[in-house]
Design a protein around this motif. Structure first.
Motif, short mmCIF file in Angstrom:
data_model
loop_
_atom_site.label_atom_id
_atom_site.label_comp_id
_atom_site.label_asym_id
_atom_site.label_seq_id
_atom_site.Cartn_x
_atom_site.Cartn_y
_atom_site.Cartn_z
N VAL A 168 -4.45 44.45 23.66
CA VAL A 168 -5.67 44.76 22.89
C VAL A 168 -5.63 46.22 22.45
N PRO A 169 -5.71 46.51 21.16
CA PRO A 169 -5.69 47.89 20.71
C PRO A 169 -7.00 48.62 21.01
N GLN A 170 -6.95 49.93 20.98
CA GLN A 170 -8.16 50.72 21.12
C GLN A 170 -9.09 50.43 19.94
N ALA A 171 -10.38 50.42 20.21
CA ALA A 171 -11.36 50.18 19.15
C ALA A 171 -12.62 50.97 19.44
N GLN A 172 -13.43 51.15 18.40
CA GLN A 172 -14.70 51.85 18.59
C GLN A 172 -15.65 51.05 19.46
N ALA A 173 -15.70 49.75 19.19
CA ALA A 173 -16.70 48.92 19.88
C ALA A 173 -16.19 47.51 20.09
N ALA A 174 -16.72 46.87 21.12
CA ALA A 174 -16.56 45.44 21.29
C ALA A 174 -17.75 44.79 20.60
N LEU A 175 -17.49 43.93 19.64
CA LEU A 175 -18.54 43.19 18.96
C LEU A 175 -18.68 41.85 19.67
N VAL A 176 -19.77 41.70 20.43
CA VAL A 176 -19.99 40.48 21.21
C VAL A 176 -20.96 39.60 20.43
#
Length: 241
Positions: free
Chosen positions: A53-61
């Motif tokens: 899983v790459p780094q991201a700003q946010a998890a969109l749940v």
């Protein structure tokens, strides 16, 4: 009599060809979603999945229903657990909880926040989207309303191709993590997966044909931007960040 037999065979052949055409058209949006999301998804139950899983700003749940109008459904709870794992592993800096609050007695985002809060995720990194009425709306609003650019979408495995594809179509750099729910909820999973055929058709129309606006396209929110702008990047995984 022979003419009637020939006519009957011709009619059957045309009916068969029509069914084949309908099947191809019905499956085309599914193929579009699968190919568009290829290389941008992982299953949470697989060994070493977090490393992919790459780094991201946010998890969109994405919301997935409540029991008694208060408690997240088992599938939604699993989505939230995965998002919390991503947060604690430092893969995301914020959690964008997108769900349905179309009426006063039904509030998915608040229930999602309360579930995560009870499991030690600080309020300061959670952002609530009360108008995530479907996957397309959640993706478009994440980009336009909350200003997200790079997200990890969290849902069930059968939903990941459509969710990732829609988020990418909405202008997000998106990766998806799915829960392999068939291991725990086989009947519900298969029923939901069957509905993906029709949902993918709607998704294609919304994203490619109509470029539909969400039900509530604005106004712009700064809550996610403020989290990402904190000194030190609101270090993920740190209690009270």
């Amino acid at each position: 009599m022979l003419g009637k037999v020939r006519l009957s065979r011709k009619t059957l052949r045309r009916a068969y060809q029509g069914l084949v055409l309908v099947s191809v058209l019905a499956l085309a949006p599914m193929t579009w979603a699968w190919l568009s999301s290829s290389g941008h998804r992982a299953t949470a139950e697989e060994p070493g999945w977090q490393a992919r899983v790459p780094q991201a700003q946010a998890a969109l749940v994405l919301g997935a229903g409540l029991y008694d109008g208060v408690h997240p459904s088992p599938m939604l709870a699993r989505r939230l657990d995965i998002a919390a794992e991503l947060y604690r592993a430092g893969k995301v800096r914020a959690l964008l909880l997108s769900g349905d609050n179309s009426r006063a007695d039904y509030d998915e985002p608040t229930a999602m926040r309360d579930y995560l809060r009870a499991r030690g995720v600080p309020d300061a990194v959670m952002v609530l989207d009360y108008a995530g009425f479907d996957t397309w709306d959640s993706c478009v609003r994440a980009r336009r309303v909350f200003g997200a650019e790079k997200v990890t979408v969290v849902t069930q495995e059968f939903h990941i191709p459509r969710a990732v594809t829609l988020c990418r179509a909405a202008g997000l750099e998106a990766f998806g993590v799915g829960d392999d729910s068939v291991r725990r909820y086989a009947v519900t999973t298969y029923a939901s997966a069957a509905r993906e055929v029709f949902a993918a058709g709607k998704a294609f129309v919304d994203a490619v044909v109509l470029h539909s606006d969400p039900v509530y396209p604005g106004p712009r929110k700064v809550s996610l931007t403020e989290i990402l702008a904190r000194p030190g990047g609101a270090q993920v995984g740190a209690p009270g960040a």
